[in-house]
Scaffold this motif. Structure first.
Motif, mmCIF file in Angstrom:
data_model
loop_
_atom_site.group_PDB
_atom_site.id
_atom_site.type_symbol
_atom_site.label_atom_id
_atom_site.label_comp_id
_atom_site.label_asym_id
_atom_site.label_seq_id
_atom_site.Cartn_x
_atom_site.Cartn_y
_atom_site.Cartn_z
ATOM 1 N N PHE A 119 0.824 -1.211 0.000
ATOM 2 C CA PHE A 119 0.000 0.000 0.000
ATOM 3 C C PHE A 119 0.860 1.264 0.000
ATOM 4 N N ALA A 120 1.972 1.236 0.730
ATOM 5 C CA ALA A 120 2.861 2.403 0.767
ATOM 6 C C ALA A 120 3.487 2.651 -0.595
ATOM 7 N N TRP A 121 3.928 1.578 -1.261
ATOM 8 C CA TRP A 121 4.520 1.736 -2.596
ATOM 9 C C TRP A 121 3.495 2.275 -3.591
ATOM 10 N N ALA A 122 2.279 1.724 -3.550
ATOM 11 C CA ALA A 122 1.243 2.165 -4.477
ATOM 12 C C ALA A 122 0.915 3.645 -4.276
ATOM 13 N N GLN A 123 0.844 4.066 -3.015
ATOM 14 C CA GLN A 123 0.543 5.465 -2.728
ATOM 15 C C GLN A 123 1.698 6.370 -3.141
ATOM 16 N N GLU A 124 2.909 5.947 -2.817
ATOM 17 C CA GLU A 124 4.084 6.761 -3.142
ATOM 18 C C GLU A 124 4.237 6.951 -4.648
ATOM 19 N N GLU A 125 3.929 5.897 -5.413
ATOM 20 C CA GLU A 125 4.144 5.936 -6.858
ATOM 21 C C GLU A 125 2.878 6.285 -7.636
ATOM 22 N N GLY A 126 1.767 6.470 -6.946
ATOM 23 C CA GLY A 126 0.532 6.846 -7.624
ATOM 24 C C GLY A 126 -0.005 5.768 -8.554
ATOM 25 N N ILE A 127 0.012 4.513 -8.101
ATOM 26 C CA ILE A 127 -0.409 3.397 -8.941
ATOM 27 C C ILE A 127 -1.902 3.116 -8.743
ATOM 28 N N ASP A 128 -2.649 3.162 -9.821
ATOM 29 C CA ASP A 128 -4.069 2.821 -9.800
ATOM 30 C C ASP A 128 -4.201 1.361 -10.214
ATOM 31 N N PHE A 129 -4.677 0.509 -9.308
ATOM 32 C CA PHE A 129 -4.809 -0.911 -9.647
ATOM 33 C C PHE A 129 -6.148 -1.487 -9.187
ATOM 34 N N ASP A 130 -7.169 -0.658 -9.215
ATOM 35 C CA ASP A 130 -8.529 -1.071 -8.851
ATOM 36 C C ASP A 130 -8.587 -1.645 -7.431
ATOM 37 N N LEU A 131 -7.874 -1.014 -6.522
ATOM 38 C CA LEU A 131 -7.852 -1.475 -5.128
ATOM 39 C C LEU A 131 -9.228 -1.324 -4.489
ATOM 40 N N LYS A 132 -9.664 -2.404 -3.842
ATOM 41 C CA LYS A 132 -10.909 -2.373 -3.061
ATOM 42 C C LYS A 132 -10.613 -2.911 -1.674
ATOM 43 N N LYS A 133 -10.842 -2.093 -0.665
ATOM 44 C CA LYS A 133 -10.648 -2.511 0.721
ATOM 45 C C LYS A 133 -12.008 -2.817 1.348
ATOM 46 N N GLU A 134 -12.656 -3.852 0.810
ATOM 47 C CA GLU A 134 -14.000 -4.230 1.256
ATOM 48 C C GLU A 134 -14.001 -5.510 2.084
ATOM 49 N N TYR A 186 -16.875 -16.786 7.332
ATOM 50 C CA TYR A 186 -15.883 -16.041 8.106
ATOM 51 C C TYR A 186 -15.522 -14.790 7.317
ATOM 52 N N PHE A 187 -15.498 -13.655 8.000
ATOM 53 C CA PHE A 187 -15.265 -12.382 7.328
ATOM 54 C C PHE A 187 -13.988 -11.743 7.853
ATOM 55 N N THR A 188 -13.107 -11.372 6.920
ATOM 56 C CA THR A 188 -11.854 -10.691 7.255
ATOM 57 C C THR A 188 -11.928 -9.275 6.700
ATOM 58 N N GLU A 189 -12.223 -8.334 7.561
ATOM 59 C CA GLU A 189 -12.437 -6.953 7.115
ATOM 60 C C GLU A 189 -11.165 -6.293 6.596
ATOM 61 N N SER A 190 -10.006 -6.741 7.052
ATOM 62 C CA SER A 190 -8.753 -6.080 6.694
ATOM 63 C C SER A 190 -8.183 -6.524 5.352
ATOM 64 N N ASP A 191 -8.768 -7.559 4.739
ATOM 65 C CA ASP A 191 -8.274 -8.024 3.444
ATOM 66 C C ASP A 191 -8.797 -7.133 2.318
ATOM 67 N N SER A 192 -8.190 -7.259 1.131
ATOM 68 C CA SER A 192 -8.561 -6.393 0.021
ATOM 69 C C SER A 192 -8.320 -7.105 -1.309
ATOM 70 N N THR A 193 -8.619 -6.408 -2.397
ATOM 71 C CA THR A 193 -8.424 -6.961 -3.739
ATOM 72 C C THR A 193 -7.869 -5.887 -4.660
ATOM 73 N N GLY A 194 -7.333 -6.334 -5.797
ATOM 74 C CA GLY A 194 -6.833 -5.412 -6.800
ATOM 75 C C GLY A 194 -6.387 -6.158 -8.033
ATOM 76 N N ASP A 195 -6.068 -5.424 -9.065
ATOM 77 C CA ASP A 195 -5.618 -6.001 -10.339
ATOM 78 C C ASP A 195 -4.105 -6.156 -10.318
ATOM 79 N N ILE A 196 -3.648 -7.390 -10.251
ATOM 80 C CA ILE A 196 -2.213 -7.670 -10.130
ATOM 81 C C ILE A 196 -1.440 -7.177 -11.352
ATOM 82 N N HIS A 197 -2.029 -7.307 -12.533
ATOM 83 C CA HIS A 197 -1.330 -6.883 -13.747
ATOM 84 C C HIS A 197 -1.135 -5.367 -13.763
ATOM 85 N N LYS A 198 -2.189 -4.636 -13.412
ATOM 86 C CA LYS A 198 -2.085 -3.180 -13.389
ATOM 87 C C LYS A 198 -1.074 -2.724 -12.349
#
Length: 417
Positions: A119-134, A186-198
């Motif tokens: 997450f720090a790298w993505a924010q620092e570099e401005g990478i859009d990868f369809d991140l969803k923190k749901e 079972y629900f894990t609120e802290s997990d997330s998803t995104g596009d690995i290729h992007k």
């Protein structure tokens, strides 16, 4: 060591190159495809899932594999034709079963630690990868699966990951679009998803900005090391090209086993094929009928991720059939049927199938760290959790390369005294 070669331009290779460049190394990345992330890192399930940290070295995996061996659409399919590689891999898999709990806890710890880096790298570099923190919702159709999940949750908690049991009613509240009858979840609120290729493509561009030299379309044929120099031979139109570096990191997915053998190391990776479909959500009804929360169906071994407004990814299954990238219709069809059953409002007329080879070690733990030669390192064998673990293992191996560089400096000073 100043110059470092990284072999492989998938998620582990690119994160490794980036982590090394951040530490001031002159990095050259070799990738045989024209772009980064064109094989196993192209269209996986999209989950950044610490909650999926349970290793497979459990007696139930063997039992299911035997039961499903002759069923072509089974979640776990093993080609019964014997090969020495397959037999040796399964022998080591069975030998690792006593360490199931320890390795599950350790994998959870790595997965939790990986988040802060990625997450720090993505924010620092401005990478859009369809991140969803749901979050990620694990769904179970029977008591046996649900009870096993409870035992796994206790191990995940030891690794620093909380997740909670939810009733069928709570599951419906978490993800209203999910159809069907379930025992619980079972629900894990802290997990997330995104596009690995992007993400990988974006980080590769960021690595280039840091000075990483990316050599795409370069098919590495041989590697060698004398402990002081690392030599890489690449096939070219006009013959072989030889490159020399102070050190190398092998991040070549299923090809890592062969490269390791050339370097005098044994890295017993087996290619475990997984499949995915990307459902194009081309109408409003499909978009409204697709889930926003990521799912993991433990019975069918399928995972999902919502990638932006108009893409829905479903992936999973495991096929032990050697280096075989064929996309089989009888393996894709169950994924489409699963979507139609669980999310009946989704139109499945536009579906893109894909298959990739997961590089799996017998104990389900990635091979991260030095080889026999002083200037050879590995970051490979992440199996089904390459996307989830890549950022932390890249940071670990980069730290080890840096530590080795410091050791060499001290050694050189001592020799001068």
């Amino acid at each position: 060591m100043k110059t470092i070669a990284v072999i492989g331009g998938g998620i582990t290779g690119v994160t490794t190159a980036y982590a090394l460049a951040k530490r001031g190394f002159a990095v050259t990345l070799f990738e045989r495809h024209r772009y980064a992330a064109m094989e196993t890192s192209f269209a996986n399930g999209g989950q950044l899932s610490a909650s999926n940290a349970e290793v497979w070295t459990h007696w139930s995996t063997i039992l299911k594999g035997i039961q499903w061996m002759l069923k072509s659409d089974a979640p776990l399919l093993v080609n019964p034709a014997p090969t020495w590689h397959k037999l040796s891999w399964f022998a080591e898999f069975i030998a690792a079963m006593p360490h199931y709990e320890r390795n599950t806890v350790e994998t959870a710890r790595l997965a939790v630690a990986a988040r802060q880096h990625l997450f720090a790298w993505a924010q620092e570099e401005g990478i859009d990868f369809d991140l969803k923190k749901e979050g990620i919702l694990h769904i179970y159709r029977d008591k046996q699966g649900f009870d096993h999940a409870g035992r796994v949750s206790a191990l995940l908690a030891q690794g620093g990951l909380p997740r909670r049991a939810v009733t069928p009613e709570e599951m419906k509240a978490i993800e209203p679009t999910l159809a069907g009858d379930y025992y619980g979840g079972y629900f894990t609120e802290s997990d997330s998803t995104g596009d690995i290729h992007k993400f990988t493509h974006g980080l590769a561009e960021a690595a280039e900005r840091l000075g990483v030299k990316t050599l795409y379309g370069q098919d590495v044929k041989t590697v060698s090391s004398d402990g002081q120099q690392a030599i890489i031979t690449v096939a070219g139109d006009d013959g072989s090209l030889v490159h020399t570096f102070d050190g190398m990191v092998v991040c070549a997915g299923v090809a890592s086993r062969d490269f390791a053998a050339q370097l005098g190391d044994r890295v017993n990776i087996y290619p475990v094929k997984g499949y995915s479909i990307t459902v194009n959500l081309n109408d409003e009804k499909s978009q409204a009928g697709a889930p926003n929360v990521s799912l993991l169906d433990d019975e069918t071994k399928l995972v999902t991720s919502r990638l932006g407004l108009n893409r829905f990814r479903v992936a999973g299954t495991a096929e032990f059939n050697g280096v075989n990238r064929d996309i089989r219709a009888d393996r894709i069809r169950p994924l489409i049927e699963w979507v139609e059953q669980c999310f009946p409002k989704i139109d499945t007329r536009s579906v893109v199938p894909w298959a990739g080879l997961r590089p799996m070690m017998p104990n389900m733990m990635p091979r991260v760290g030095p080889g026999r030669k002083a200037n050879v390192f590995y970051n490979t064998g992440h199996g089904h959790l390459g996307w989830t673990l890549s950022a932390v293992t890249a940071d670990v191996v980069a730290s080890e390369v840096q530590a080795r560089k410091s050791e060499l400096k001290v050694s050189q000073v001592l020799q001068m005294v």
